[in-house]
Scaffold this active site. Sequence first.
Site, PDB file in Angstrom:
ATOM      1  N   ILE A 157      -6.887   7.355  -1.208  1.00  0.00           N
ATOM      2  CA  ILE A 157      -6.841   5.890  -1.212  1.00  0.00           C
ATOM      3  C   ILE A 157      -7.835   5.433  -0.145  1.00  0.00           C
ATOM      4  CG2 ILE A 157      -4.799   5.890   0.345  1.00  0.00           C
ATOM      5  CD1 ILE A 157      -3.934   3.291  -1.113  1.00  0.00           C
ATOM      6  N   SER A 158      -8.675   4.440  -0.482  1.00  0.00           N
ATOM      7  CA  SER A 158      -9.727   4.004   0.443  1.00  0.00           C
ATOM      8  C   SER A 158      -9.149   3.393   1.706  1.00  0.00           C
ATOM      9  CB  SER A 158     -10.620   2.959  -0.227  1.00  0.00           C
ATOM     10  OG  SER A 158     -11.304   3.519  -1.299  1.00  0.00           O
ATOM     11  N   GLN A 159      -9.962   3.448   2.772  1.00  0.00           N
ATOM     12  CA  GLN A 159      -9.587   2.838   4.046  1.00  0.00           C
ATOM     13  C   GLN A 159      -9.502   1.312   3.864  1.00  0.00           C
ATOM     14  OE1 GLN A 159     -12.295   3.889   7.144  1.00  0.00           O
ATOM     15  NE2 GLN A 159     -11.306   2.587   8.660  1.00  0.00           N
ATOM     16  N   PRO A 160      -8.437   0.678   4.342  1.00  0.00           N
ATOM     17  CA  PRO A 160      -8.313  -0.776   4.178  1.00  0.00           C
ATOM     18  C   PRO A 160      -9.539  -1.556   4.666  1.00  0.00           C
ATOM     19  CG  PRO A 160      -6.240   0.121   4.939  1.00  0.00           C
ATOM     20  CD  PRO A 160      -7.221   1.262   4.945  1.00  0.00           C
ATOM     21  N   ARG A 179       0.825  -1.217   0.000  1.00  0.00           N
ATOM     22  CA  ARG A 179       0.000   0.000   0.000  1.00  0.00           C
ATOM     23  C   ARG A 179       0.855   1.263   0.000  1.00  0.00           C
ATOM     24  NH1 ARG A 179      -3.573   2.844   3.900  1.00  0.00           N
ATOM     25  NH2 ARG A 179      -5.517   3.375   2.841  1.00  0.00           N
TER      26      ARG A 179
END
Length: 218
Positions: A67-70, A41
């Site tokens: 970037i989206s939250q995991p 990431r």
Amino acid sequence: MAYKFVDNYREKGARKKLVEHLKSRGISDTKVLNAIGKVPRHFFFDETFWIQAYRDIAFPIGDGQTISQPYTVAYQTELLHLKKGDKVLEIGTGSGYQTCILMELGADVFTIERQESIYKHTIRVLPGMGYHANFYYGDGSIGIAEHAPYDKIIVTAGAPFVPEALLKQLKIGGALVIPVGDEHSQKMVTVFRVDEKDYEKIELDTFRFVPLVGDQAW
Ligand code: SAM
């Protein structure tokens, strides 16, 4: 020119800790957890912010994108119940992190982004990391009809309703995962295509996504 990434970041087990954290939040699909454990990431971040890369947070990464939250990525991916070789349509490529996770699970990914600068950035970054998805630029709220039907469809932006076009482009037996609600919060919705005419809908937890903007959207 494509980027080429060299993995020289010593993240000191941060990726493993992220996987453990996601487990503690209820993500249980081993394949999804393994994929999170594999995708670097930090490649999506400027080097200055590498220390942030394995925290469970969304993060601005330039070009107006986040970037989206995991957790959100893992949650949506788990709902797809992917099988190797599944043909997946992803609406909202964004950074491409979610795309990489889908590909780690063996999906054949068709991904579409409506913002040109983001699209141009991501089509350079992902191949440099070894992820050769099928990239499209345009309004994903109407799907990509020429490659339909899809085994699975995932929408990574908040929609006001489930777009009719996406339902039509789903295979019988397939599933669509989409956040639906207003601009402040959305319920995660899974729609299963039972047969030619019938669909089953399940509403799950609440999230907050950026809006899905387009012909069958905001
Ligand atoms: N999944 C990405 C990741 O892993 O980092 C983040 C996606 S971001 C939350 C949502 C993306 O959807 C944004 O890049 C936005 O431009 C895009 N988007 C919004 N409406 C769209 C549409 N109609 N078609 C395609 N992309 C759209």
